[in-house]
Enzyme design. Structure first.
Site, PDB file in Angstrom:
ATOM      1  N   LYS A  50     -21.711  -0.462   9.558  1.00  0.00           N
ATOM      2  CA  LYS A  50     -23.262  -0.433   9.495  1.00  0.00           C
ATOM      3  C   LYS A  50     -23.535  -1.839   9.023  1.00  0.00           C
ATOM      4  O   LYS A  50     -24.417  -2.155   9.698  1.00  0.00           O
ATOM      5  CB  LYS A  50     -23.963   0.694   8.830  1.00  0.00           C
ATOM      6  CG  LYS A  50     -23.945   1.970   9.848  1.00  0.00           C
ATOM      7  CD  LYS A  50     -24.234   3.245   8.832  1.00  0.00           C
ATOM      8  CE  LYS A  50     -23.717   4.683   9.929  1.00  0.00           C
ATOM      9  NZ  LYS A  50     -23.934   5.866   8.770  1.00  0.00           N
ATOM     10  N   GLN A  94     -25.399   7.968   3.119  1.00  0.00           N
ATOM     11  CA  GLN A  94     -24.335   8.294   3.850  1.00  0.00           C
ATOM     12  C   GLN A  94     -23.977   9.917   3.632  1.00  0.00           C
ATOM     13  O   GLN A  94     -23.616   9.931   2.569  1.00  0.00           O
ATOM     14  CB  GLN A  94     -23.315   7.359   3.640  1.00  0.00           C
ATOM     15  CG  GLN A  94     -21.960   7.391   4.484  1.00  0.00           C
ATOM     16  CD  GLN A  94     -22.297   7.361   6.168  1.00  0.00           C
ATOM     17  OE1 GLN A  94     -22.920   6.342   6.478  1.00  0.00           O
ATOM     18  NE2 GLN A  94     -21.750   8.220   6.904  1.00  0.00           N
ATOM     19  N   ASP A 117     -32.412   7.481   9.883  1.00  0.00           N
ATOM     20  CA  ASP A 117     -31.323   8.517  10.394  1.00  0.00           C
ATOM     21  C   ASP A 117     -32.175   9.745  11.320  1.00  0.00           C
ATOM     22  O   ASP A 117     -31.742  10.560  11.990  1.00  0.00           O
ATOM     23  CB  ASP A 117     -30.548   9.154   9.527  1.00  0.00           C
ATOM     24  CG  ASP A 117     -29.435   8.467   9.328  1.00  0.00           C
ATOM     25  OD1 ASP A 117     -28.687   7.744  10.291  1.00  0.00           O
ATOM     26  OD2 ASP A 117     -28.618   8.484   8.099  1.00  0.00           O
TER      27      ASP A 117
END
Ligand code: NAD
Length: 282
Positions: A50, A94, A117
């Site tokens: 990322k 994460q 997200d």
């Protein structure tokens, strides 16, 4: 005839290039905060990928690597700080988090405008009613891959195997928004192979290596393999038995090099969208 391979690397590179060009053209100063707790090796690989994508697109990435024993209070405090930091447009925590941390509580603390997200309840709800700002990265990436084939979703039989909140359910919703006839299968589904054989578009998001065999695939179907499974020999493999499926499908994604890179590209796209939401309010 063997299926056409859908090249996720190439398509994701094009999405990232669009993002890079947009940032350059509009001289945007976009920032993404990535929070990782503990030292799970798979999570570390994802976070590094990322960060690399951010660099490529011209997005500033801020990494917060916290020790395994971080308390929930400390993590929530960091989320609060990032929520009010003007340089941070997107916040990504994460997953999975270490067991003593409540993932739901942490996700709900992220400002919905920075939830790149799209895991926050309010963003999930907006996906349900088709009025969304962000789409969850993996399902959105799958849709891009389907679009790349030129196969129309409208009116097609779409079968999604898996009903998780981050892949299966939103995937089904996106296919429905494009007027697919959608069936969601899960661990209690009866006659799974039969249901799968109906699919013009088959999405496998189970998390079991080689779960979908050739006999479960309709001739000419679009097969999107979301699974990332590590075999004993260390190799990555999808949920679909590729060698068999490639002989039946019309289009198929490989693992690696299919859905994985798309997920990251869509994250970049969402981060720019977040910048616009935060800076272009009327
Ligand atoms: P999950 O474990 O939360 O969900 C798996 C789903 O599969 C469940 O809904 C379950 O009902 C279903 N399932 C399990 N056994 C089944 C069976 N025998 N028959 C039918 N259905 C069954 O997993 P997830 O988070 O949705 O992830 C699924 C896979 O996708 C994993 O391999 C994960 O690593 C991968 N993944 C990939 C990306 C990417 O970027 N490519 C992103 C997220 C997840």
């Amino acid at each position: 005839m063997a299926a056409k391979i859908i090249d996720g690397k190439e398509i994701s590179a094009a999405v990232k290039e669009q993002v890079r060009a947009e940032i350059e053209r509009d001289k945007l100063s976009v920032g993404l905060a990535v929070v990782i707790v503990g030292d799970d090796p798979a999570s570390r690989v994802y976070v590094n990928n990322k960060k690399k994508a951010c660099e490529l697109c011209g997005i500033k990435s801020y990494e917060y690597a916290l020790p395994e024993n971080t308390s929930e209070e400390q993590l929530l405090e960091l989320v609060d700080t990032l929520n009010s930091d003007k340089n941070v447009n997107g916040i990504l925590v994460q997953l999975p988090l270490p067991g003593h941390l409540n993932e739901k509580k942490v996700i709900e603390r992220i400002s919905p405008e920075k939830d790149v997200d799209a895991f926050h309840e309010s963003n999930v709800g907006r996906i349900m009613i088709g009025n969304y700002a962000f789409l969850p990265c993996t399902p959105a990436g799958c849709m891009e891959l389907i679009h790349s084939t030129g196969v129309e979703v409208a009116g097609k039989e779409c079968v999604v195997i898996g009903r998780s909140n981050i892949v299966g359910k939103p995937m089904a919703m996106l296919l429905l928004h494009e007027n697919g006839t959608v069936t969601v299968c899960h661990s209690k589904t009866k006659n799974l192979a039969e249901v799968c054989r109906r699919a013009d578009i088959l999405i496998a998001a189970v998390g079991r290596a080689n779960f979908v065999t050739g006999d479960m695939i309709k001739e000419g179907a679009v097969v999107i393999d979301v699974g990332i499974n590590r075999l004993d020999n260390g190799k990555l493999c999808g949920d679909v038995k590729f060698d068999e499926a490639v002989e039946k499908a019309g289009y198929i994604t490989p693992v690696p090099g299919g859905v994985g890179p798309m997920t990251i590209a869509m994250l970049m796209k969402n981060t720019v969208t977040a910048w616009r939401i935060q800076n272009e309010k009327h």
